[in-house]
Design an enzyme around this catalytic site. Structure first.
Site, PDB file in Angstrom:
ATOM      1  CB  CYS A   1      -7.410 -10.074  18.699  1.00 49.26           C
ATOM      2  SG  CYS A   1      -8.819 -10.428  17.631  1.00 49.26           S
TER       3      CYS A   1
ATOM      4  CB  CYS B   1     -10.998 -11.901  20.589  1.00 53.58           C
ATOM      5  SG  CYS B   1     -10.703 -10.173  21.016  1.00 53.58           S
TER       6      CYS B   1
ATOM      7  CB  CYS C   1     -13.532  -8.357  18.035  1.00 54.18           C
ATOM      8  SG  CYS C   1     -12.407  -9.714  17.647  1.00 54.18           S
TER       9      CYS C   1
ATOM     10  CB  CYS D   1      -5.070 -25.664  21.093  1.00 57.65           C
ATOM     11  SG  CYS D   1      -4.590 -26.379  19.525  1.00 57.65           S
TER      12      CYS D   1
HETATM   13 FE    FE Z   1     -10.501  -9.365  18.855  1.00 59.43          FE
END
Ligand code: FE
Length: 148
Positions: free
Chosen positions: A65, A114, A117, A137
């Site tokens: 991320c 994610c 976060c 995607c």
């Molecule tokens: Fe994250």
């Protein structure tokens, strides 16, 4: 291996527990992220197809991320989906990603974020290859490739 039924169940009932959570104000995110990262991760915009960093890149490594460093995808799960965005068949672990029903733009899609976060990554679709049949995607700007 996750399948479409698992994804629906996560979105409908409850998502897998992440290893940890990172929360910041949008002002704090804006200070630490690059403009493209902020637009996608925090404002849920979508980058242009093909004109993005990882669409055609197949170097080995781990995609993390761009907001918090959470491990998201192994490069070995990346495949050429002809969509214009980097596409993956499975996440690195069940707890890496969370799934949210997204009815924006008159479409019924499942957004992927994610799980640490809550940054917007992209969407997942049931038209992928291999046994799991999933296509994640993902916007290039929401990730960083740690090359191995
Ligand atoms: Fe994250």
């Amino acid at each position: 291996m996750l399948r479409w039924g698992d994804i629906i169940a996560y979105a409908k009932y409850s998502n897998p527990e992440p290893e940890k959570r990172i929360e910041k104000t949008e002002e704090q995110w804006q200070q630490i992220l690059l403009p493209d990262q902020f637009r996608i991760l925090r404002l849920k915009e979508t980058e242009s197809p093909y004109r993005n960093a990882y669409c055609r890149l197949y170097e080995p490594g781990i995609y993390v991320c761009a907001g918090c460093g959470n491990y998201l995808f192994y490069s070995k799960e990346k495949y050429h989906a002809i969509s214009g965005w980097p596409s993956f068949t499975q996440p690195i672990s069940k707890g890496a990603i969370k799934y949210i029903f997204d009815n924006s733009y008159n479409m019924n899609r499942i957004e992927v974020q994610c799980n640490v976060c809550s940054g917007h990554l992209g969407h997942v679709f049931p038209d992928g290859p291999k046994l799991g049949g999933l296509r994640y995607c993902i916007n290039s700007a929401s990730m960083v490739l740690l090359k191995s």
